[in-house]
Design a protein around this motif. Structure first.
Motif, mmCIF file in Angstrom:
data_model
loop_
_atom_site.group_PDB
_atom_site.id
_atom_site.type_symbol
_atom_site.label_atom_id
_atom_site.label_comp_id
_atom_site.label_asym_id
_atom_site.label_seq_id
_atom_site.Cartn_x
_atom_site.Cartn_y
_atom_site.Cartn_z
ATOM 1 N N ASP A 2 0.859 -1.188 0.000
ATOM 2 C CA ASP A 2 0.000 0.000 0.000
ATOM 3 C C ASP A 2 0.895 1.238 0.000
ATOM 4 O OD1 ASP A 2 -2.368 -1.457 0.150
ATOM 5 O OD2 ASP A 2 -2.245 -1.576 2.328
ATOM 6 N N VAL A 4 -0.369 4.448 0.056
ATOM 7 C CA VAL A 4 -1.007 5.509 0.828
ATOM 8 C C VAL A 4 -1.882 4.873 1.897
ATOM 9 C CG1 VAL A 4 -2.609 7.462 0.734
ATOM 10 C CG2 VAL A 4 -1.001 7.077 -1.149
ATOM 11 N N LEU A 5 -1.801 5.397 3.104
ATOM 12 C CA LEU A 5 -2.628 4.945 4.213
ATOM 13 C C LEU A 5 -3.381 6.164 4.733
ATOM 14 C CD1 LEU A 5 -3.313 2.566 6.153
ATOM 15 C CD2 LEU A 5 -1.481 3.426 7.615
ATOM 16 N N ALA A 6 -4.680 6.228 4.481
ATOM 17 C CA ALA A 6 -5.507 7.336 4.948
ATOM 18 C C ALA A 6 -5.837 7.147 6.427
ATOM 19 C CB ALA A 6 -6.798 7.396 4.128
ATOM 20 N N PRO A 7 -6.106 8.231 7.158
ATOM 21 C CA PRO A 7 -6.460 8.089 8.572
ATOM 22 C C PRO A 7 -7.613 7.102 8.805
ATOM 23 C CG PRO A 7 -6.051 10.383 8.090
ATOM 24 C CD PRO A 7 -6.030 9.644 6.764
ATOM 25 N N SER A 8 -8.561 7.070 7.905
ATOM 26 C CA SER A 8 -9.692 6.147 8.075
ATOM 27 C C SER A 8 -9.291 4.687 7.874
ATOM 28 C CB SER A 8 -10.817 6.519 7.104
ATOM 29 O OG SER A 8 -10.352 6.432 5.766
ATOM 30 N N ASP A 9 -8.111 4.426 7.314
ATOM 31 C CA ASP A 9 -7.624 3.060 7.106
ATOM 32 C C ASP A 9 -6.910 2.494 8.331
ATOM 33 O OD1 ASP A 9 -8.488 3.152 4.443
ATOM 34 O OD2 ASP A 9 -6.533 3.889 3.736
ATOM 35 N N SER A 28 -1.124 1.236 16.078
ATOM 36 C CA SER A 28 -1.496 0.592 14.825
ATOM 37 C C SER A 28 -0.543 -0.579 14.609
ATOM 38 C CB SER A 28 -1.362 1.580 13.662
ATOM 39 O OG SER A 28 0.004 1.849 13.387
#
Length: 125
Positions: A2, A4-9, A28
């Motif tokens: 991955d 990009v890791l968005a805050p929602s992920d 996390s």
């Protein structure tokens, strides 16, 4: 991998251990690990309002970048205030502890050298 890791992920794993790291913590899974590099690893961390860690030592170097909230860090006999943008470096073996002194979560990125991979000691938050 991955890119990009968005805050929602982010999946937060709660750790409430009165010994180490302390009460009110969540981490996390690794957000940077061996699928990207074997030189270092990184996790996101969170300490809820009123949460803190007891003074402890770790067998690895680690650095913290604070993203949100306010708190304090104790390294040896010294104490510093934390706010977004603060970077803290903890050399291996140095006694240290953190506390959240604000009303919101204290959120940070932790970079480990050498790489550290969290085990399955987590409870999902």
């Amino acid at each position: 991998m991955d890119y990009v890791l968005a805050p929602s992920d982010v999946v937060w794993n709660k750790i409430d251990n009165p010994r180490v790291p302390g009460v009110g913590f969540a981490f996390s899974e690794s957000v940077i690990d061996e699928d990207y590099t074997g030189v270092y690893s990184a996790q996101l961390g969170l300490i809820g309002p009123g949460g803190s860690s007891k003074p402890h030592r770790d067998p690895y170097n680690h650095a913290f970048y604070f993203v949100k909230g306010t708190g304090s860090v104790h390294i040896g006999q010294q104490t510093w205030d934390l706010e977004p943008g603060t970077i803290v470096k903890i050399p291996r073996g140095e006694v240290h502890g953190f506390e959240n002194t604000g009303d919101e979560d204290l959120v940070f990125l932790v970079v480990y050298d050498p790489p550290y991979v969290a085990g399955s000691r987590f409870e999902k938050k």
